[in-house]
Design a protein around this motif. Structure first.
Motif, PDB file in Angstrom:
ATOM      1  N   LYS A  11      82.487   0.161  60.955  1.00  0.00           N
ATOM      2  CA  LYS A  11      83.276  -0.919  61.566  1.00  0.00           C
ATOM      3  C   LYS A  11      82.854  -2.280  61.020  1.00  0.00           C
ATOM      4  O   LYS A  11      83.688  -3.132  60.754  1.00  0.00           O
ATOM      5  CB  LYS A  11      83.099  -0.905  63.084  1.00  0.00           C
ATOM      6  CG  LYS A  11      84.257  -0.380  63.825  1.00  0.00           C
ATOM      7  CD  LYS A  11      84.039  -0.580  65.302  1.00  0.00           C
ATOM      8  CE  LYS A  11      85.260  -0.111  66.034  1.00  0.00           C
ATOM      9  NZ  LYS A  11      85.129  -0.238  67.464  1.00  0.00           N
ATOM     10  N   GLN A  12      81.569  -2.489  60.837  1.00  0.00           N
ATOM     11  CA  GLN A  12      81.072  -3.763  60.321  1.00  0.00           C
ATOM     12  C   GLN A  12      81.546  -3.973  58.881  1.00  0.00           C
ATOM     13  O   GLN A  12      81.946  -5.075  58.516  1.00  0.00           O
ATOM     14  CB  GLN A  12      79.547  -3.811  60.382  1.00  0.00           C
ATOM     15  CG  GLN A  12      79.003  -3.968  61.778  1.00  0.00           C
ATOM     16  CD  GLN A  12      77.479  -3.951  61.796  1.00  0.00           C
ATOM     17  OE1 GLN A  12      76.835  -3.541  60.826  1.00  0.00           O
ATOM     18  NE2 GLN A  12      76.905  -4.382  62.916  1.00  0.00           N
ATOM     19  N   GLU A  13      81.516  -2.917  58.072  1.00  0.00           N
ATOM     20  CA  GLU A  13      82.001  -3.028  56.698  1.00  0.00           C
ATOM     21  C   GLU A  13      83.495  -3.322  56.672  1.00  0.00           C
ATOM     22  O   GLU A  13      83.966  -4.119  55.865  1.00  0.00           O
ATOM     23  CB  GLU A  13      81.712  -1.735  55.923  1.00  0.00           C
ATOM     24  CG  GLU A  13      80.278  -1.575  55.531  1.00  0.00           C
ATOM     25  CD  GLU A  13      80.051  -0.306  54.731  1.00  0.00           C
ATOM     26  OE1 GLU A  13      81.037   0.338  54.303  1.00  0.00           O
ATOM     27  OE2 GLU A  13      78.880   0.038  54.530  1.00  0.00           O
ATOM     28  N   LEU A  14      84.238  -2.691  57.576  1.00  0.00           N
ATOM     29  CA  LEU A  14      85.676  -2.923  57.646  1.00  0.00           C
ATOM     30  C   LEU A  14      85.964  -4.380  58.018  1.00  0.00           C
ATOM     31  O   LEU A  14      86.797  -5.031  57.390  1.00  0.00           O
ATOM     32  CB  LEU A  14      86.317  -1.965  58.661  1.00  0.00           C
ATOM     33  CG  LEU A  14      87.817  -2.095  58.844  1.00  0.00           C
ATOM     34  CD1 LEU A  14      88.542  -1.692  57.561  1.00  0.00           C
ATOM     35  CD2 LEU A  14      88.283  -1.236  59.998  1.00  0.00           C
ATOM     36  N   TYR A  15      85.266  -4.921  59.015  1.00  0.00           N
ATOM     37  CA  TYR A  15      85.446  -6.322  59.399  1.00  0.00           C
ATOM     38  C   TYR A  15      85.056  -7.260  58.261  1.00  0.00           C
ATOM     39  O   TYR A  15      85.692  -8.287  58.030  1.00  0.00           O
ATOM     40  CB  TYR A  15      84.634  -6.655  60.654  1.00  0.00           C
ATOM     41  CG  TYR A  15      85.187  -6.047  61.924  1.00  0.00           C
ATOM     42  CD1 TYR A  15      86.554  -6.026  62.180  1.00  0.00           C
ATOM     43  CD2 TYR A  15      84.322  -5.507  62.881  1.00  0.00           C
ATOM     44  CE1 TYR A  15      87.049  -5.471  63.346  1.00  0.00           C
ATOM     45  CE2 TYR A  15      84.822  -4.962  64.044  1.00  0.00           C
ATOM     46  CZ  TYR A  15      86.178  -4.940  64.274  1.00  0.00           C
ATOM     47  OH  TYR A  15      86.668  -4.395  65.420  1.00  0.00           O
ATOM     48  N   PHE A  16      84.013  -6.915  57.552  1.00  0.00           N
ATOM     49  CA  PHE A  16      83.568  -7.727  56.426  1.00  0.00           C
ATOM     50  C   PHE A  16      84.646  -7.799  55.343  1.00  0.00           C
ATOM     51  O   PHE A  16      84.993  -8.878  54.850  1.00  0.00           O
ATOM     52  CB  PHE A  16      82.263  -7.149  55.859  1.00  0.00           C
ATOM     53  CG  PHE A  16      81.766  -7.854  54.642  1.00  0.00           C
ATOM     54  CD1 PHE A  16      81.199  -9.123  54.741  1.00  0.00           C
ATOM     55  CD2 PHE A  16      81.874  -7.268  53.388  1.00  0.00           C
ATOM     56  CE1 PHE A  16      80.736  -9.775  53.615  1.00  0.00           C
ATOM     57  CE2 PHE A  16      81.418  -7.921  52.256  1.00  0.00           C
ATOM     58  CZ  PHE A  16      80.843  -9.183  52.368  1.00  0.00           C
TER      59      PHE A  16
END
Length: 143
Positions: free
Chosen positions: A4-9
């Motif tokens: 999820k963090q990579e997707l938001y990034f």
């Protein structure tokens, strides 16, 4: 959670790139940061009117000044040109004109072939000159 963090990034980078490219495109086109009010280039060039801007003005002038009734009228767009030395546009027209006091029998037997050269101002679109050359290709004598 890490996915999820990579997707938001990546979504944040994508949106940032769109915003930056939009701003880089928008400001120069509106005269913003790089515009003339800050001493930069000016994109407001006063270009002359288009080559065929005076087309309708020329047609009206030809109908008024032809020696007789205009039967057919076509513009020769290949000869249209801009004259930079006097800021004018020239268009050549080819017409078949029925001379006055001559009955209309047919286009071939009752008309004369006339070439008109019309010159209009490239700045104001006013008629500057209208010249004509009668080319009597059908052998009809003008009186």
């Amino acid at each position: 959670m890490k996915i999820k963090q990579e997707l938001y990034f990546y979504v944040g980078i994508f949106i940032s790139v769109i915003i930056v490219t939009s701003l880089v495109t928008y400001y120069p086109s509106t005269g913003g940061v790089f515009g003339s009010e800050r001493g930069g280039y000016s994109n407001k060039v006063t270009a002359p009117l288009g080559l065929f801007a005076g087309h309708d003005i020329c047609i009206e002038a030809i109908h008024k000044n032809a020696n007789g009734k205009v039967i057919t009228l076509t513009s020769d767009d290949r000869t249209a040109k801009y004259q930079g030395y006097n800021d004018s546009n020239q268009i050549t027209f080819i017409a078949e004109v029925q001379p006055p006091n001559r009955p209309f029998l047919s286009e071939q037997r009752s008309t004369v072939h006339v070439s008109f050269r019309c010159t209009t101002s490239a700045k104001t679109n006013k008629l500057l000159s209208l010249s004509q050359h009668v080319d009597d290709i059908h052998g009809i004598n003008q009186q």
